[in-house]
Design a protein around this motif. Sequence first.
Motif, mmCIF file in Angstrom:
data_model
loop_
_atom_site.group_PDB
_atom_site.id
_atom_site.type_symbol
_atom_site.label_atom_id
_atom_site.label_comp_id
_atom_site.label_asym_id
_atom_site.label_seq_id
_atom_site.Cartn_x
_atom_site.Cartn_y
_atom_site.Cartn_z
ATOM 1 N N ALA A 19 0.841 -1.249 0.140
ATOM 2 C CA ALA A 19 0.059 0.074 0.072
ATOM 3 C C ALA A 19 0.882 1.251 -0.163
ATOM 4 C CB ALA A 19 -0.962 -0.119 1.195
ATOM 5 N N ALA A 20 2.127 1.268 0.688
ATOM 6 C CA ALA A 20 2.986 2.275 0.634
ATOM 7 C C ALA A 20 3.893 2.700 -0.628
ATOM 8 C CB ALA A 20 3.551 2.450 1.834
ATOM 9 N N ASP A 21 4.002 1.534 -1.399
ATOM 10 C CA ASP A 21 4.766 1.551 -2.470
ATOM 11 C C ASP A 21 4.243 2.628 -3.597
ATOM 12 O OD1 ASP A 21 6.481 1.236 -4.673
ATOM 13 O OD2 ASP A 21 6.269 -1.070 -4.671
ATOM 14 N N ILE A 22 4.828 3.708 -3.693
ATOM 15 C CA ILE A 22 4.240 4.899 -4.339
ATOM 16 C C ILE A 22 4.821 4.583 -5.745
ATOM 17 C CG2 ILE A 22 6.523 6.330 -4.369
ATOM 18 C CD1 ILE A 22 2.958 7.694 -4.746
ATOM 19 N N SER A 23 5.655 3.609 -6.152
ATOM 20 C CA SER A 23 6.085 3.055 -7.638
ATOM 21 C C SER A 23 5.044 2.223 -8.281
ATOM 22 C CB SER A 23 7.338 2.639 -7.796
ATOM 23 O OG SER A 23 7.351 1.436 -7.228
ATOM 24 N N LEU A 24 4.463 1.247 -7.309
ATOM 25 C CA LEU A 24 3.407 0.450 -7.739
ATOM 26 C C LEU A 24 2.064 1.223 -8.051
ATOM 27 C CD1 LEU A 24 2.181 -2.492 -8.172
ATOM 28 C CD2 LEU A 24 1.686 -2.252 -5.450
ATOM 29 N N HIS A 25 1.768 2.447 -7.347
ATOM 30 C CA HIS A 25 0.602 3.318 -7.511
ATOM 31 C C HIS A 25 0.903 3.932 -8.887
ATOM 32 C CE1 HIS A 25 -1.406 2.999 -3.607
ATOM 33 N NE2 HIS A 25 -0.265 2.851 -3.045
ATOM 34 N N PHE A 26 2.150 4.290 -9.269
ATOM 35 C CA PHE A 26 2.419 4.900 -10.442
ATOM 36 C C PHE A 26 1.921 4.197 -11.587
ATOM 37 C CE2 PHE A 26 4.600 6.597 -13.865
ATOM 38 C CZ PHE A 26 4.680 7.770 -14.038
#
Length: 89
Positions: A19-26
């Motif tokens: 959930a905190a992995d900003i690269s995954l969200h991107f």
Amino acid sequence: MEVAGITYKDTYFVKTPFAADISLHFHELVHVHQWSLLGAESFIKRYISEIQTYGYNGAPLEKMAYSLQDRFMDNCTPTDVLSYVQNHL
């Protein structure tokens, strides 16, 4: 196949440990834009065909999302992601 996230149309889901992995969200947001440009039926047909033909790591839609994700994480020159996706579909 074990995945950290998945996109469906304009919504994506990530597993709690990521959930905190900003690269995954991107990465998933790139897929949201791919869905919006291709439409649901075209995206699904293309995605499945690419995975079957090239495998997950070689599938062009995934390669595009990972390439943009890498640019984002490397703090490269700002990229117009929306135009990039539109021009490279």
